[in-house]
Design an enzyme around this catalytic site. Structure first.
Site, short mmCIF file in Angstrom:
data_model
loop_
_atom_site.label_atom_id
_atom_site.label_comp_id
_atom_site.label_asym_id
_atom_site.label_seq_id
_atom_site.Cartn_x
_atom_site.Cartn_y
_atom_site.Cartn_z
N HIS A 6 -10.50 -2.28 11.35
CA HIS A 6 -9.43 -3.16 10.74
C HIS A 6 -9.16 -4.16 11.68
O HIS A 6 -8.15 -3.96 12.49
CB HIS A 6 -8.11 -2.13 10.61
CG HIS A 6 -6.90 -2.65 9.85
ND1 HIS A 6 -5.71 -2.43 9.94
CD2 HIS A 6 -7.06 -3.82 8.87
CE1 HIS A 6 -4.91 -3.37 9.18
NE2 HIS A 6 -5.69 -3.92 8.78
N ARG A 31 0.96 -1.30 -0.11
CA ARG A 31 -0.01 0.00 0.07
C ARG A 31 1.02 1.19 -0.02
O ARG A 31 1.83 1.23 0.67
CB ARG A 31 -0.83 -0.10 1.15
CG ARG A 31 -2.16 -0.95 1.01
CD ARG A 31 -3.14 -0.79 2.27
NE ARG A 31 -2.47 -1.28 3.66
CZ ARG A 31 -1.90 -0.31 4.32
NH1 ARG A 31 -1.85 0.68 4.14
NH2 ARG A 31 -1.46 -1.05 5.35
N ARG A 53 1.99 -11.88 -0.91
CA ARG A 53 0.79 -12.30 -0.32
C ARG A 53 0.05 -13.60 -1.23
O ARG A 53 0.49 -13.78 -2.17
CB ARG A 53 -0.25 -11.04 -0.63
CG ARG A 53 0.25 -9.87 0.34
CD ARG A 53 -0.66 -9.61 1.28
NE ARG A 53 0.20 -8.79 2.25
CZ ARG A 53 -0.58 -8.23 3.54
NH1 ARG A 53 -1.70 -8.69 3.83
NH2 ARG A 53 0.04 -7.32 4.16
N SER A 60 -1.30 -3.79 9.99
CA SER A 60 -1.03 -4.55 8.93
C SER A 60 0.14 -5.45 9.33
O SER A 60 1.34 -4.70 9.77
CB SER A 60 -0.79 -3.72 7.72
OG SER A 60 -1.89 -3.15 7.40
N LYS A 70 -9.63 -1.83 1.41
CA LYS A 70 -9.30 -0.65 2.29
C LYS A 70 -10.30 0.53 1.91
O LYS A 70 -10.65 1.12 2.81
CB LYS A 70 -7.74 -0.44 2.22
CG LYS A 70 -6.97 -1.76 2.50
CD LYS A 70 -7.18 -2.29 3.90
CE LYS A 70 -6.41 -3.38 4.16
NZ LYS A 70 -6.45 -3.67 5.48
N TYR A 76 -1.57 -3.27 -6.85
CA TYR A 76 -1.35 -4.27 -5.79
C TYR A 76 -2.41 -3.95 -4.53
O TYR A 76 -2.73 -3.05 -4.35
CB TYR A 76 0.04 -3.82 -5.19
CG TYR A 76 0.72 -5.02 -4.50
CD1 TYR A 76 1.18 -5.88 -5.20
CD2 TYR A 76 0.51 -5.04 -3.21
CE1 TYR A 76 2.00 -7.13 -4.54
CE2 TYR A 76 1.09 -6.37 -2.49
CZ TYR A 76 1.69 -7.10 -3.02
OH TYR A 76 2.40 -8.39 -2.44
N ASP A 88 -9.58 -9.27 8.57
CA ASP A 88 -8.90 -7.86 8.33
C ASP A 88 -9.94 -6.90 8.58
O ASP A 88 -9.63 -5.66 8.87
CB ASP A 88 -8.70 -7.95 6.74
CG ASP A 88 -7.75 -6.94 6.43
OD1 ASP A 88 -6.73 -6.26 7.44
OD2 ASP A 88 -7.80 -6.08 5.48
P1 GDP Z 1 -1.92 -9.38 9.36
O1 GDP Z 1 -1.30 -8.56 8.52
O2 GDP Z 1 -2.15 -8.61 10.75
O3 GDP Z 1 -2.84 -10.18 9.21
O4 GDP Z 1 -0.79 -10.42 10.16
P2 GDP Z 1 -0.37 -12.05 9.91
O5 GDP Z 1 -1.32 -12.80 10.74
O6 GDP Z 1 -0.37 -12.15 8.27
O7 GDP Z 1 1.26 -12.04 10.29
C1 GDP Z 1 2.23 -11.06 9.89
C2 GDP Z 1 3.60 -11.69 10.15
O8 GDP Z 1 3.58 -11.58 11.76
C3 GDP Z 1 3.81 -12.85 9.89
O9 GDP Z 1 4.87 -13.16 9.16
C4 GDP Z 1 3.30 -13.81 10.78
O10 GDP Z 1 4.33 -15.19 10.81
C5 GDP Z 1 3.79 -13.12 11.92
N1 GDP Z 1 3.17 -13.41 13.10
C6 GDP Z 1 1.94 -13.49 13.29
N2 GDP Z 1 1.53 -13.89 14.59
C7 GDP Z 1 2.60 -13.90 15.35
C8 GDP Z 1 2.93 -14.39 16.80
O11 GDP Z 1 2.13 -14.52 17.69
N3 GDP Z 1 4.17 -14.30 17.12
C9 GDP Z 1 5.28 -13.90 16.25
N4 GDP Z 1 6.65 -13.97 16.76
N5 GDP Z 1 4.81 -13.58 14.82
C10 GDP Z 1 3.64 -13.92 14.46
P1 PGA Z 2 -2.98 -7.06 6.47
O1 PGA Z 2 -3.96 -6.71 5.16
O2 PGA Z 2 -3.78 -6.24 7.48
O3 PGA Z 2 -3.49 -8.47 6.49
O4 PGA Z 2 -1.68 -6.86 6.22
C1 PGA Z 2 -3.51 -5.61 4.25
C2 PGA Z 2 -3.08 -4.44 4.55
O5 PGA Z 2 -3.41 -3.90 5.73
O6 PGA Z 2 -2.26 -3.96 3.69
MN MN Z 3 -5.13 -5.01 6.64
MN MN Z 4 -3.83 -10.41 7.15
#
Ligand code: GDP
Ligand code: PGA
Ligand code: MN
Ligand code: MN
Length: 599
Positions: free
Chosen positions: A243, A75, A384, A265, A223, A214, A292
């Site tokens: 979010h 983003r 992704r 994110s 978003k 993207y 999300d």
């Molecule tokens: P989102 O973008 O908020 O949905 O986050 P994700 O669940 O996709 O996680 C983003 C990154 O943080 C990934 O590389 C995960 O492996 C890592 N991650 C998620 N949960 C944890 C956790 O509990 N501990 C650690 N150390 N890393 C985490």
């Molecule tokens: P994320 O969603 O929260 O899984 O990273 C996409 C974004 O916020 O850009």
């Molecule tokens: Mn997001």
């Molecule tokens: Mn996510």
């Protein structure tokens, strides 16, 4: 494409589509019906044009890899604008632009912008079409990649048509901004290197995006509509567009408690939303509603009810593996679009953290040969996968028909190596709003150009469509309309020790924290008063199945009074940047917390 006879009956909409067609001069126009057959045809077409690589059907059936332009990988917050009459209605956290000037500039950018390309018309619905929660849109785009991703993430095409005539429809216009001259060969990821714009017009709620293909820049239902537009409408109508992930915790006796969680994110929403309880939690189950976005409304019963307006995931690939997120690994076994992952010699995908050891002879996300001693990443850190939620084994049956679920707790968390403990509960709604408003996180790859640590109120910094001070007021005022306010919790999975290792094992082990949270809202779990709020003592956490020492737990809960005090001072300074729209109450709460930190 095979021709369909889909007609947009709504005359205002069809007039707008014609106007855009004349302006952008695409070589053809195609109205998407949203069928599986159409999706297959589009993917075939992208494979022929080189935009998609078909993965080995034996290893990863019906799945594709796309490689974006290296300048178009996340983003773009500095190119994202809110357009409304008065700058202070967008500020201070959003980029603001004058609506008429922006419209004039965009009109020139879109003139002839789709030459040599097909204009796709995507009728879509965020939320179950026909449900009380649904919002309808039509996205015009010259990117087949966008169409394919929208198909996996939202209701599109024919099922949406009946509603376009009855409801307000959000007009979404998108172009990759790279017209083709006659005979010019297309690149595999067309985009505009010089000009990129992601714009929300808050007067008529229309959305315009130019130059990027993207994720959140281009899939405008996500978003732009479901957060920036929806949050603005939600404020005036008295609900919330957040979010947030939504999950249900089913206990061994069969009752389910739903919680919603906002983490910035790339800070763990997707993983938390589909957590598999660890060893020692027999009979416990986590049911995924969303990962999300949450739309949340006060119900007649005085509780808050939430839906996830999406039907798919656009998840972070790196770090995802069979141990950290088995549900997601099951979901992406087939029928998935991977973007900016590495390609293996046998035609499958790979990313950092998928396996401990990288396979030999990869092709990296930019299409270059890669080995583990190449000294660079094989997958982009913001690589992704896009996959439909139906593929995910942990989905809650409640979401199938778009039903809302009642929210008992809100959880806010960021990536914070220091100072903040594993979990604490705010003493009341107002203190909870304070802790959400002062949420911060270390930088991630999900957006370009982030400060090392940035304030990210409610994890909504890039997504709140209006003045953030008004947003705080909106949250504070919600309490008065509820019979009982949900508990508000802060979590931090990312605290590090002196040598930089995560102290908390995270992932499935986060269930222990979740269980405590559920126990608190049910008045079943204990805790101790601290300057921040209520924290679990060692004995308040269920340690069954995990050897974790009391000393280590103490590290996760340690509050350094001096650091906390400095943190609180910086909160006051940050909150003051929202003057004159800042609710005074938040500063008063800061003072109360400062006094309790010093005693
Ligand atoms: P989102 O973008 O908020 O949905 O986050 P994700 O669940 O996709 O996680 C983003 C990154 O943080 C990934 O590389 C995960 O492996 C890592 N991650 C998620 N949960 C944890 C956790 O509990 N501990 C650690 N150390 N890393 C985490
Ligand atoms: P994320 O969603 O929260 O899984 O990273 C996409 C974004 O916020 O850009
Ligand atoms: Mn997001
Ligand atoms: Mn996510």
């Amino acid at each position: 494409m095979t021709h369909t006879n889909l007609l947009i009956a709504n005359e205002t909409l069809s007039a707008w589509i014609n106007e855009i067609r004349e302006l952008c001069q695409p070589s053809g126009i195609y109205v998407c019906n949203g069928s599986d057959e159409e999706y297959r045809e589009l993917c075939d077409q992208m494979v022929s044009s080189g935009m998609m690589i078909r993965l080995n059907p034996e290893l990863r059936p019906n799945s594709f890899l796309c490689r974006s332009d290296p300048t178009d990988v996340a983003r773009l917050e500095h190119r994202t604008f809110i357009c409304c009459e008065r700058e202070e209605d967008a500020g201070p956290t959003n980029n603001w632009a004058d609506p008429s000037k922006m419209r004039a500039e965009l009109k020139e950018l879109f003139r002839g912008a789709m030459r040599g390309r097909t204009l796709y018309v995507i009728p879509f619905s965020m939320g179950q079409p026909g449900s009380a929660y649904a919002m309808y849109g039509v996205q015009l785009t010259d990117s087949p990649y966008v169409v394919a991703n929208m198909k996996l993430m939202a209701h599109i095409g024919e099922p949406v048509l009946p509603y376009l005539d009855q409801a307000q429809v959000v007009r979404c216009l998108h172009s990759v901004g790279k017209p083709l001259q006659p005979g010019e060969t297309d690149s595999t990821w067309p985009c505009n290197a010089d000009k990129k714009y992601i714009v929300n017009f808050q007067d008529d709620h229309s959305i315009v995006s130019f130059g990027s293909g993207y994720g959140g820049n281009a899939l405008l239902g996500k978003k732009c509509l479901a957060l920036r537009t929806a949050s603005t409408i939600a404020r005036t109508e008295g609900w919330l567009a957040e979010h947030m992930l939504i999950l249900g915790v089913e206990s061994p006796n069969g009752d389910t408690t739903y919680v919603a969680g906002a983490f910035p994110s790339a800070c763990g929403k997707t993983n938390f939303a589909m957590l598999v309880p660890p060893e020692g939690f027999d009979g416990w189950k986590v049911k995924t509603v969303g990962d999300d976005i949450a739309w949340i409304r006060p119900g007649d019963d005085g509780r808050l009810w939430a839906v996830n307006p999406e039907i798919g995931f656009f998840g972070v690939a790196p770090g995802t593996n069979a141990k950290t997120n088995p549900n997601m690994m099951a979901a992406v076994k087939s029928d998935t679009i991977f973007t900016n992952c590495a390609l293996t010699a046998d035609g499958d995908i790979w990313w950092e953290g998928l396996t401990d050891v990288a396979p030999n002879n990869l092709i990296d996300w930019q299409g270059n040969p890669w080995t583990s001693d190449s000294g660079r990443l094989a997958a982009h850190p913001n690589a992704r996968f896009t996959v439909t939620a139906a593929n995910c084994p942990s989905m809650d049956p409640a979401r199938d028909d778009g039903q809302a679920v009642p929210i008992s707790a809100f959880i806010f968390g960021g990536r914070l190596s220091h100072t903040f403990p594993l979990v604490y509960e705010a003493r009341n709604w107002e203190e909870g709003v304070y802790w959400a408003a002062t949420l911060g996180s270390e930088a991630t790859a999900a957006a370009e150009n982030q400060a090392a640590i940035r304030n990210d109120p409610f994890a909504m910094l890039p997504f709140c469509g209006y003045n953030m001070g008004d947003y705080f007021t909106h949250w504070l005022s919600l309490a008065g309309r509820l019979s009982e306010t949900p508990g508000i919790f802060r979590v931090n999975w990312f605290r590090k020790d002196e040598v930089g290792r995560f102290v908390w094992p995270g992932f499935s082990q986060n269930m222990r924290v979740l269980r405590w949270i559920v126990g608190r809202v049910k008045n079943e779990a204990g805790g101790r008063e601290t300057p921040l709020g209520v924290m679990p003592s060692y004995s308040d956490i269920d340690w069954n199945g995990l050897p974790f020492s009391e000393e280590k737990f103490a590290v996760l809960g340690r509050i350094d009074g001096e650091k906390l005090s400095r943190e609180l001072v910086s909160h006051q300074a940050y909150l003051s940047t929202f003057q004159p729209r800042l609710p005074e109450r938040l500063l008063q709460i800061g003072d109360i917390l400062q006094r309790s930190a010093q005693t």
